[in-house]
Design an enzyme around this catalytic site. Structure first.
Site, mmCIF file in Angstrom:
data_model
loop_
_atom_site.group_PDB
_atom_site.id
_atom_site.type_symbol
_atom_site.label_atom_id
_atom_site.label_comp_id
_atom_site.label_asym_id
_atom_site.label_seq_id
_atom_site.Cartn_x
_atom_site.Cartn_y
_atom_site.Cartn_z
ATOM 1 N N MET A 8 43.585 80.669 1.152
ATOM 2 C CA MET A 8 42.236 80.109 1.138
ATOM 3 C C MET A 8 42.208 78.784 0.399
ATOM 4 O O MET A 8 42.439 78.722 -0.811
ATOM 5 C CB MET A 8 41.272 81.120 0.517
ATOM 6 C CG MET A 8 41.014 82.311 1.422
ATOM 7 S SD MET A 8 40.106 83.649 0.611
ATOM 8 C CE MET A 8 41.442 84.420 -0.301
ATOM 9 N N GLN A 68 52.583 77.235 4.308
ATOM 10 C CA GLN A 68 51.764 76.993 5.491
ATOM 11 C C GLN A 68 51.581 75.494 5.721
ATOM 12 O O GLN A 68 51.237 74.742 4.809
ATOM 13 C CB GLN A 68 50.388 77.647 5.364
ATOM 14 C CG GLN A 68 49.565 77.508 6.644
ATOM 15 C CD GLN A 68 48.202 78.164 6.550
ATOM 16 O OE1 GLN A 68 47.253 77.527 6.099
ATOM 17 N NE2 GLN A 68 48.105 79.420 6.970
ATOM 18 N N CYS A 98 41.833 77.097 10.479
ATOM 19 C CA CYS A 98 40.875 76.462 9.561
ATOM 20 C C CYS A 98 39.665 75.943 10.325
ATOM 21 O O CYS A 98 39.803 75.156 11.268
ATOM 22 C CB CYS A 98 41.545 75.320 8.812
ATOM 23 S SG CYS A 98 40.417 74.495 7.645
ATOM 24 N N LYS A 139 48.695 81.554 12.129
ATOM 25 C CA LYS A 139 47.379 82.133 11.872
ATOM 26 C C LYS A 139 46.384 81.450 12.796
ATOM 27 O O LYS A 139 46.372 80.225 12.914
ATOM 28 C CB LYS A 139 46.958 81.949 10.412
ATOM 29 C CG LYS A 139 45.677 82.695 10.045
ATOM 30 C CD LYS A 139 45.452 82.672 8.536
ATOM 31 C CE LYS A 139 44.308 83.617 8.145
ATOM 32 N NZ LYS A 139 42.974 83.087 8.460
ATOM 33 N N HIS A 168 42.260 85.936 12.746
ATOM 34 C CA HIS A 168 40.946 86.024 12.107
ATOM 35 C C HIS A 168 39.932 86.304 13.207
ATOM 36 O O HIS A 168 39.796 85.511 14.149
ATOM 37 C CB HIS A 168 40.608 84.722 11.374
ATOM 38 C CG HIS A 168 39.309 84.777 10.651
ATOM 39 N ND1 HIS A 168 39.230 84.985 9.290
ATOM 40 C CD2 HIS A 168 38.034 84.689 11.094
ATOM 41 C CE1 HIS A 168 37.957 85.011 8.926
ATOM 42 N NE2 HIS A 168 37.211 84.835 10.014
ATOM 43 N N GLY A 200 39.615 89.412 8.495
ATOM 44 C CA GLY A 200 38.199 89.121 8.612
ATOM 45 C C GLY A 200 37.278 90.281 8.319
ATOM 46 O O GLY A 200 37.361 91.326 8.965
ATOM 47 N N GLU A 201 36.432 90.094 7.301
ATOM 48 C CA GLU A 201 35.324 91.013 6.994
ATOM 49 C C GLU A 201 35.780 92.394 6.515
ATOM 50 O O GLU A 201 35.095 93.395 6.750
ATOM 51 C CB GLU A 201 34.405 91.151 8.212
ATOM 52 C CG GLU A 201 32.932 91.252 7.894
ATOM 53 C CD GLU A 201 32.365 90.037 7.155
ATOM 54 O OE1 GLU A 201 31.388 90.241 6.412
ATOM 55 O OE2 GLU A 201 32.884 88.907 7.314
ATOM 56 N N GLY A 223 41.295 88.285 2.500
ATOM 57 C CA GLY A 223 40.902 87.025 1.893
ATOM 58 C C GLY A 223 39.844 87.234 0.841
ATOM 59 O O GLY A 223 40.117 87.718 -0.259
ATOM 60 N N ARG A 224 38.602 86.901 1.196
ATOM 61 C CA ARG A 224 37.514 86.993 0.221
ATOM 62 C C ARG A 224 37.325 88.415 -0.301
ATOM 63 O O ARG A 224 36.945 88.610 -1.465
ATOM 64 C CB ARG A 224 36.219 86.492 0.863
ATOM 65 C CG ARG A 224 36.220 85.012 1.211
ATOM 66 C CD ARG A 224 34.983 84.614 1.994
ATOM 67 N NE ARG A 224 34.897 85.341 3.253
ATOM 68 C CZ ARG A 224 33.765 85.536 3.926
ATOM 69 N NH1 ARG A 224 32.624 85.073 3.445
ATOM 70 N NH2 ARG A 224 33.776 86.207 5.066
#
Length: 322
Positions: A8, A68, A98, A139, A168, A200-201, A223-224
């Site tokens: 990220m 990356q 991205c 990715k 993603h 994702g999510e 990720g988040r």
């Protein structure tokens, strides 16, 4: 099952990689993207974003770090990938996910999903330039405006030489708005023969369970969700083994914050260091009320000594300085 920590931009630098991989459950992580445009980059461009290259391309906890690259020129990406390998990169990852406008305007990231042939050419050139024993991975998102061409993109990446795909489950247009369309990951996995990672999510164990059921894939990139819940990977590993692992208590999270701040205050400027701490606290507040309270008290602070005191670590900071 393998679990990866997502790359990220502006968030997961070597400091946060260090702290998060200490917790456990993460099999590998990825650098923030290294922007490649028209030339062979200086060595410093790699070591600045991937200082772990000097330590066997591993975080202090022993977690593998992949390098990356982001760009659109096959030959230039190939040359820089070869240099990254010479510097110790164990895997080269290519960014086609991205969604940032500035990146897309300069023909990088998810905008390239409009050009499957170019995706193939980039993978082919990079794969040809690096040693055979070093994997090349990619990715991607589900597409730019819609997922209609995602299967063509996945095929192009695989045929070019990608040995693994992280998908993603949103388009560029979707950004980071929920939901993530995990059903499309299932379609990608049915289309290619290489391993596919879902991304994702996934914010909790229950999200992972639904993601696995819908996508049909075992491997996962967090990720988040992991940044806001540092033990999420560890909890998922336990759940997959049929075990329950109690969530990390705030006292342990605070210890991670203290370790993070010790490094941030030493490496960054007085102007930028507090912002990095506030950034992580803001994300932790999703799961920890204590983080929200601490963020509220720290958000206007810039003085290191006062921040040390609010984190309960004045003595630790003094020892670090000595």
């Amino acid at each position: 099952m393998q679990i990866a920590l997502a790359p990220m931009e502006g968030l997961v630098d070597e400091i946060l990689r260090d702290v998060l991989t200490r917790v456990g459950g993460i099999d590998w992580c990825v650098t923030e993207f290294i922007r490649v445009s028209e030339r062979l980059l200086p060595v410093g461009s790699f070591t600045r974003l991937a200082p772990e290259l000097a330590c066997g391309a591993q975080t202090p906890a022993g977690t593998q770090l992949r390098v990356q690259l982001l760009g659109s020129d096959p030959a230039c990406l190939a040359d820089n990938a070869a240099l990254a390998c010479e510097l110790g990169a164990p895997v080269i990852d290519l960014n086609f996910g991205c969604p940032a406008k500035t990146v897309n305007k300069s023909r990088g990231g998810s905008v390239l999903l409009k050009e499957p042939d170019l995706l193939h050419d980039i993978l082919y050139a990079v794969r040809k330039s690096v040693p055979k024993q070093i994997a090349v991975t990619a990715k991607m998102r589900l597409g730019y405006d819609s997922p209609d061409g995602v299967l063509d993109c996945a095929r192009a990446l695989e045929s070019g030489g990608a040995e693994q795909l992280v998908v993603h489950a949103r388009t560029k247009r979707d950004g980071y708005k929920p939901p993530a369309h995990w059903e499309w990951i299932a379609r990608v996995a049915d289309t290619v023969k290489v391993p596919v990672y879902a991304n994702g999510e996934v914010w909790c164990v229950e999200d992972w369970q639904r993601c696995r059921e819908v996508s049909g894939v075992e491997d996962l990139m967090l990720g988040r969700g992991l940044v806001s819940r540092p033990d999420l990977a560890r909890q998922i590993v336990a759940a997959r083994a049929g075990e329950y692992l109690a969530p990390m208590p705030w006292s342990e999270v605070l210890g991670l914050l203290q370790a993070f701040w010790l490094q941030v205050r030493e490496r960054l400027t007085e102007r930028s260091a507090p912002g990095r701490l506030k950034q992580w606290l803001g994300m932790l507040a999703r799961n920890y009320p204590e983080a929200f309270d601490l963020f509220t008290r720290i958000k206007r602070e810039t003085d290191f000594a006062r921040i040390d005191a609010l984190l309960g670590m004045s003595g630790l900071a003094m020892v670090s300085q000595d």
